[in-house]
Design a protein around this motif. Sequence first.
Motif, short mmCIF file in Angstrom:
data_model
loop_
_atom_site.label_atom_id
_atom_site.label_comp_id
_atom_site.label_asym_id
_atom_site.label_seq_id
_atom_site.Cartn_x
_atom_site.Cartn_y
_atom_site.Cartn_z
N SER A 54 0.90 -1.48 -0.03
CA SER A 54 -0.33 -0.07 0.01
C SER A 54 0.76 0.88 0.32
O SER A 54 2.60 0.91 -0.04
CB SER A 54 -1.47 0.07 1.35
OG SER A 54 0.20 0.06 2.17
N GLN A 78 -1.13 5.89 -7.77
CA GLN A 78 -2.32 5.59 -8.56
C GLN A 78 -3.04 4.43 -7.66
O GLN A 78 -2.91 3.23 -7.81
CB GLN A 78 -1.89 5.59 -9.77
CG GLN A 78 -1.22 5.88 -10.69
CD GLN A 78 -1.00 5.71 -12.53
OE1 GLN A 78 -0.97 3.75 -12.17
NE2 GLN A 78 -0.79 6.13 -13.63
N PRO A 79 -3.60 4.78 -6.38
CA PRO A 79 -4.75 4.28 -5.06
C PRO A 79 -5.55 2.91 -6.26
O PRO A 79 -5.19 1.63 -5.56
CB PRO A 79 -5.55 4.88 -4.84
CG PRO A 79 -5.31 6.85 -5.05
CD PRO A 79 -4.63 6.79 -6.65
N SER A 80 -5.98 3.00 -7.34
CA SER A 80 -7.33 2.00 -8.20
C SER A 80 -5.82 0.50 -8.17
O SER A 80 -6.60 -0.62 -8.24
CB SER A 80 -7.32 2.44 -9.05
OG SER A 80 -6.68 3.13 -10.25
N SER A 81 -4.85 1.11 -8.35
CA SER A 81 -3.65 0.22 -8.67
C SER A 81 -2.60 -0.27 -8.16
O SER A 81 -2.62 -1.47 -7.82
CB SER A 81 -3.25 0.06 -10.27
OG SER A 81 -2.67 1.32 -10.39
N ARG A 82 -2.59 0.52 -7.26
CA ARG A 82 -1.72 0.37 -5.68
C ARG A 82 -0.22 0.37 -6.59
O ARG A 82 0.73 -0.47 -6.31
CB ARG A 82 -1.77 -1.04 -5.15
CG ARG A 82 -2.75 -0.89 -4.27
CD ARG A 82 -2.48 -1.61 -3.07
NE ARG A 82 -4.01 -1.93 -1.77
CZ ARG A 82 -3.66 -2.23 -1.03
NH1 ARG A 82 -2.76 -3.21 -0.56
NH2 ARG A 82 -4.60 -2.42 0.21
#
Length: 224
Positions: free
Chosen positions: A33, A111-115
């Motif tokens: 994360s 890029q939070p959606s794809s870590r």
Amino acid sequence: MIGRGLSLVVLMALLTPLTVSAEREWPKYGVMSLEDFQAYFRPGNYLAFMDELQITRRDTLISVDWYEEEGGTHFSSTWSVLGVAENLLRDGDAPFAKTKGLPSEMTMVWQPSSRSFGFEISADEFDDEPDLSRVWLSLNDDLAISPNDVEYGSWEAYFDEAYEQTDGACCLSEDEYREVSIGAFRFNCSFVAHKTWEVMCIDRHVATGYTWRTFYARLDDSIG
């Protein structure tokens, strides 16, 4: 002429022919994360290994800056890298080649959606970046420049000669290297279950799918 890459992994890409790497099965604790990145990658020293290229490195993370800006969380870092691998030159008695570059900075955006992180290298950045890395030929594989190591010259000169001696079998051509060095990249890491390595990172060139895999272990002499 081949310029110095702006990404650490792109810089090492000259050592292998142009192929798309298939991800190998590996025990994982899970994808890191943002908080994991911030905790693990902090100033200090890391042992690193690029398995496809068989390069062992000592990476020093000199400085880190996390900041919020338009587009998300930015990770700006400055690294110094010393690597050792099999000597690609066919003449001479030195079995190993050591590479060392000046500290280089890179910035990636979370890029939070794809870590994962994203970054991009433009054609102008690639073409204008001078080749400041040096190569030494060595009788040992120590992760240090030894007194008896012989300085060969620049990365560019070394790989030009290796490419000529091996008829292109050793490494990327200038055009191939440029193709996988310009454009968008995605970078993500996972914790791994291994007796030596703690983290595996994958750097993927979006347009071609060209992939580098690097394993990391934080060294006891780290300062952070």
